[in-house]
Scaffold this motif. Structure first.
Motif, PDB file in Angstrom:
ATOM      1  N   LYS A  85       0.814  -1.214   0.000  1.00 53.56           N
ATOM      2  CA  LYS A  85       0.000   0.000   0.000  1.00 53.56           C
ATOM      3  C   LYS A  85       0.848   1.266   0.000  1.00 53.56           C
ATOM      4  N   MET A  86       2.164   1.108  -0.037  1.00 57.38           N
ATOM      5  CA  MET A  86       3.055   2.260   0.058  1.00 57.38           C
ATOM      6  C   MET A  86       3.775   2.511  -1.255  1.00 57.38           C
ATOM      7  N   GLU A  87       4.333   3.698  -1.375  1.00 56.80           N
ATOM      8  CA  GLU A  87       5.149   4.028  -2.531  1.00 56.80           C
ATOM      9  C   GLU A  87       6.293   3.019  -2.647  1.00 56.80           C
ATOM     10  N   HIS A  88       6.483   2.494  -3.856  1.00 56.41           N
ATOM     11  CA  HIS A  88       7.566   1.532  -4.142  1.00 56.41           C
ATOM     12  C   HIS A  88       7.511   0.311  -3.227  1.00 56.41           C
ATOM     13  N   ASP A  89       6.330  -0.022  -2.720  1.00 57.19           N
ATOM     14  CA  ASP A  89       6.148  -1.178  -1.836  1.00 57.19           C
ATOM     15  C   ASP A  89       6.890  -1.041  -0.529  1.00 57.19           C
ATOM     16  N   GLY A  90       7.191   0.211  -0.130  1.00 59.51           N
ATOM     17  CA  GLY A  90       7.838   0.452   1.152  1.00 59.51           C
ATOM     18  C   GLY A  90       9.320   0.765   1.024  1.00 59.51           C
ATOM     19  N   TYR A  91       9.871   1.235   2.111  1.00 56.53           N
ATOM     20  CA  TYR A  91      11.256   1.719   2.155  1.00 56.53           C
ATOM     21  C   TYR A  91      12.282   0.667   1.739  1.00 56.53           C
ATOM     22  N   ILE A  92      12.257  -0.497   2.372  1.00 52.00           N
ATOM     23  CA  ILE A  92      13.260  -1.520   2.064  1.00 52.00           C
ATOM     24  C   ILE A  92      13.037  -2.103   0.670  1.00 52.00           C
ATOM     25  N   ASN A  93      11.789  -2.269   0.276  1.00 51.85           N
ATOM     26  CA  ASN A  93      11.535  -2.791  -1.068  1.00 51.85           C
ATOM     27  C   ASN A  93      11.966  -1.808  -2.153  1.00 51.85           C
ATOM     28  N   HIS A  94      11.904  -0.519  -1.863  1.00 53.37           N
ATOM     29  CA  HIS A  94      12.421   0.468  -2.815  1.00 53.37           C
ATOM     30  C   HIS A  94      13.932   0.295  -2.986  1.00 53.37           C
ATOM     31  N   ILE A  95      14.634   0.143  -1.864  1.00 51.64           N
ATOM     32  CA  ILE A  95      16.081  -0.089  -1.931  1.00 51.64           C
ATOM     33  C   ILE A  95      16.380  -1.375  -2.697  1.00 51.64           C
ATOM     34  N   THR A  96      15.611  -2.424  -2.404  1.00 56.18           N
ATOM     35  CA  THR A  96      15.821  -3.718  -3.062  1.00 56.18           C
ATOM     36  C   THR A  96      15.644  -3.602  -4.567  1.00 56.18           C
ATOM     37  N   LYS A  99      24.201  -8.584   2.066  1.00 58.34           N
ATOM     38  CA  LYS A  99      24.818  -7.478   2.786  1.00 58.34           C
ATOM     39  C   LYS A  99      23.728  -6.692   3.502  1.00 58.34           C
ATOM     40  N   PRO A 100      24.039  -6.072   4.625  1.00 58.82           N
ATOM     41  CA  PRO A 100      23.007  -5.335   5.363  1.00 58.82           C
ATOM     42  C   PRO A 100      22.351  -4.245   4.519  1.00 58.82           C
ATOM     43  N   ILE A 101      21.042  -4.133   4.673  1.00 63.61           N
ATOM     44  CA  ILE A 101      20.291  -3.062   4.013  1.00 63.61           C
ATOM     45  C   ILE A 101      20.162  -1.881   4.968  1.00 63.61           C
ATOM     46  N   THR A 102      19.720  -2.136   6.189  1.00 62.28           N
ATOM     47  CA  THR A 102      19.609  -1.100   7.214  1.00 62.28           C
ATOM     48  C   THR A 102      20.014  -1.695   8.552  1.00 62.28           C
ATOM     49  N   ALA A 103      20.138  -0.843   9.539  1.00 65.40           N
ATOM     50  CA  ALA A 103      20.350  -1.272  10.924  1.00 65.40           C
ATOM     51  C   ALA A 103      19.300  -0.581  11.782  1.00 65.40           C
ATOM     52  N   GLU A 104      18.619  -1.344  12.607  1.00 64.85           N
ATOM     53  CA  GLU A 104      17.534  -0.806  13.424  1.00 64.85           C
ATOM     54  C   GLU A 104      17.709  -1.252  14.875  1.00 64.85           C
ATOM     55  N   ARG A 125      26.126  -6.445  -4.920  1.00 59.55           N
ATOM     56  CA  ARG A 125      26.808  -5.478  -5.792  1.00 59.55           C
ATOM     57  C   ARG A 125      25.993  -4.201  -5.900  1.00 59.55           C
ATOM     58  N   GLY A 126      24.677  -4.358  -6.012  1.00 66.66           N
ATOM     59  CA  GLY A 126      23.806  -3.196  -6.115  1.00 66.66           C
ATOM     60  C   GLY A 126      23.812  -2.359  -4.850  1.00 66.66           C
ATOM     61  N   ILE A 127      23.787  -3.010  -3.689  1.00 66.22           N
ATOM     62  CA  ILE A 127      23.822  -2.289  -2.417  1.00 66.22           C
ATOM     63  C   ILE A 127      25.120  -1.497  -2.285  1.00 66.22           C
ATOM     64  N   GLU A 128      26.221  -2.107  -2.677  1.00 69.01           N
ATOM     65  CA  GLU A 128      27.509  -1.408  -2.624  1.00 69.01           C
ATOM     66  C   GLU A 128      27.486  -0.154  -3.493  1.00 69.01           C
ATOM     67  N   GLN A 129      26.910  -0.264  -4.688  1.00 71.44           N
ATOM     68  CA  GLN A 129      26.890   0.877  -5.591  1.00 71.44           C
ATOM     69  C   GLN A 129      25.936   1.966  -5.103  1.00 71.44           C
ATOM     70  N   LEU A 130      24.794   1.582  -4.578  1.00 68.88           N
ATOM     71  CA  LEU A 130      23.866   2.576  -4.034  1.00 68.88           C
ATOM     72  C   LEU A 130      24.511   3.344  -2.880  1.00 68.88           C
ATOM     73  N   THR A 131      25.305   2.654  -2.080  1.00 70.44           N
ATOM     74  CA  THR A 131      26.008   3.297  -0.971  1.00 70.44           C
ATOM     75  C   THR A 131      27.051   4.274  -1.490  1.00 70.44           C
ATOM     76  N   LYS A 138      21.510   7.152   1.577  1.00 71.30           N
ATOM     77  CA  LYS A 138      21.173   8.294   2.434  1.00 71.30           C
ATOM     78  C   LYS A 138      19.919   8.998   1.902  1.00 71.30           C
ATOM     79  N   ARG A 139      19.785   9.030   0.580  1.00 72.08           N
ATOM     80  CA  ARG A 139      18.608   9.669  -0.009  1.00 72.08           C
ATOM     81  C   ARG A 139      17.339   8.897   0.351  1.00 72.08           C
ATOM     82  N   PHE A 140      17.400   7.566   0.273  1.00 74.00           N
ATOM     83  CA  PHE A 140      16.229   6.753   0.618  1.00 74.00           C
ATOM     84  C   PHE A 140      15.850   6.964   2.086  1.00 74.00           C
TER      85      PHE A 140
END
Length: 265
Positions: free
Chosen positions: A40-51, A101-106, A230-236, A242-244
Motif C-alpha cells: 500500500k506504500m510508494e515503491h512497496d515500502g522503504y526496504i523494497n524500494h532499496i531492493t 549485505k546489510p540493508i539497514t540497521a535498526e 553489488r547493487g547495495i555497494e553501488q547505491l552506498t 542516504k537519499r532513501f
C-alpha cells in the motif's frame, strides 16, 4: 563451470551501470510490515524500494508479491520465489537462507505500558516473570529467540498490531519489535490517548541488521545474492542509501489514507 557461475563471473567484470533493458526478472516474496515493506506504500515500502533499485544497478527487475511472513518463507524455500524481503540477521536461519549485505540497521526494543511496574532491565532473565507478546513466525535475535523458546510465559499473535492491542488490554506486559515500525504502527493505527499508555522499555535489546533472504536450495541463489550485494555497494557509493533514508523521514513511504508525522520531537 556451470552456466550460473559463468554469468556471475561475467557480471562482476562489467562496470557498474543501470542497464536500459532488463535481462532478468526476479520474483520476491514480501509481507506487510510498514514502513519497511507494504503493497500500500510508494515503491512497496522503504526496504523494497532499496531492493528494487539495488537490482536495477545490474539491469534486473523485480516483482513483489505480498503475503503473510511465514508463507513468504515457505514459498521461497519451495522455489516459488527468488528471495524474501526482508529479514533480520539470525543464525538460526542460515541453514535455509543466505543473508545479503546489510540493508539497514535498526534498534530492537521492548514496548510496555506506562503504568507498568517494569522500568528497566539488564538481563532477559529479569523479564521472565512478565507475559511477553511475540508475533507469529518472527525470529528476533539469536539471544531473544533462545529466551522465548525456554520461556513458557509468552503469548503469540498474528500481527504486531494485535500485540499492541493486547498490551493496551493488559493481556501482555511487554512486546519486542523494532523501534521504527513499532512507532509507525502506533502513529497510524492508534489514537493519542492509546499512544500515551505505551512507552519504550530501556535499554533497547540490540541493534539488528536487515537483509534480503535468498534460499540456499535455489539453483541461481548465489547469482541473485551477488547481484543484490553489488547493487547495495553501488547505491552506498552513490549516496543513494542516504537519499532513501531521507525520503523515509520525510514521509514519502506512507499509507496514503493514514499519513504519519515522522517528526518525533
Amino acid at each position: 563451470m556451470k552456466k550460473t557461475a559463468l554469468i556471475l563471473f561475467a557480471l562482476l567484470l562489467l562496470p557498474t551501470q543501470s542497464w536500459a533493458h532488463a535481462w532478468l526478472k526476479l520474483k520476491i516474496a514480501t509481507s506487510e510490515y510498514p514502513p519497511f515493506t507494504s503493497s500500500k506504500m510508494e515503491h512497496d515500502g522503504y526496504i523494497n524500494h532499496i531492493t528494487k533499485e539495488a537490482f536495477l544497478e545490474s539491469g534486473v527487475v523485480v516483482e513483489f508479491t505480498s503475503m503473510p511472513w511465514e508463507d513468504a518463507l515457505e514459498a521461497t524455500q519451495n522455489g516459488e520465489y527468488d528471495a524474501v524481503s526482508y529479514g533480520n540477521f539470525v543464525r538460526a536461519r542460515e541453514d535455509e537462507f543466505f543473508h545479503s549485505k546489510p540493508i539497514t540497521a535498526e534498534n530492537l526494543i521492548f514496548f510496555t505500558r506506562t503504568d507498568s511496574e517494569i522500568d528497566s532491565w539488564k538481563n532477559l532473565s529479569d523479564l521472565a516473570q512478565y507475559k511477553m507478546g511475540i508475533t507469529e513466525g518472527y525470529l528476533y535475535t539469536d539471544e531473544l529467540n533462545r529466551f522465548i523458546k525456554d520461556n513458557s510465559n509468552t503469548v503469540e499473535a498474528k500481527t504486531d498490531k494485535e500485540n499492541f492491542e493486547a498490551l493496551l488490554d493488559g493481556k501482555i506486559d511487554i512486546f519486542p519489535t523494532d523501534d521504527l515500525s513499532g512507532w509507525y504502527l502506533l502513529q497510524r493505527d492508534f489514537n493519542d490517548s492509546q499512544r500515551k499508555q505505551i512507552t519504550q522499555l530501556r535499554p533497547f535489546i540490540s541493534s539488528v541488521t536487515t537483509h534480503l533472504l535468498v534460499p540456499k536450495g535455489s539453483e541461481n541463489g548465489k547469482l541473485v545474492l551477488a547481484l543484490f550485494n553489488r547493487g547495495i555497494e553501488q547505491l552506498t557509493l552513490d549516496g543513494k542509501m542516504k537519499r532513501f533514508k531521507r525520503l523515509l523521514k520525510e514521509g514519502y513511504y506512507q499509507t496514503p489514507n493514514k499519513p504519519v508525522n515522522y517528526d518525533r520531537r
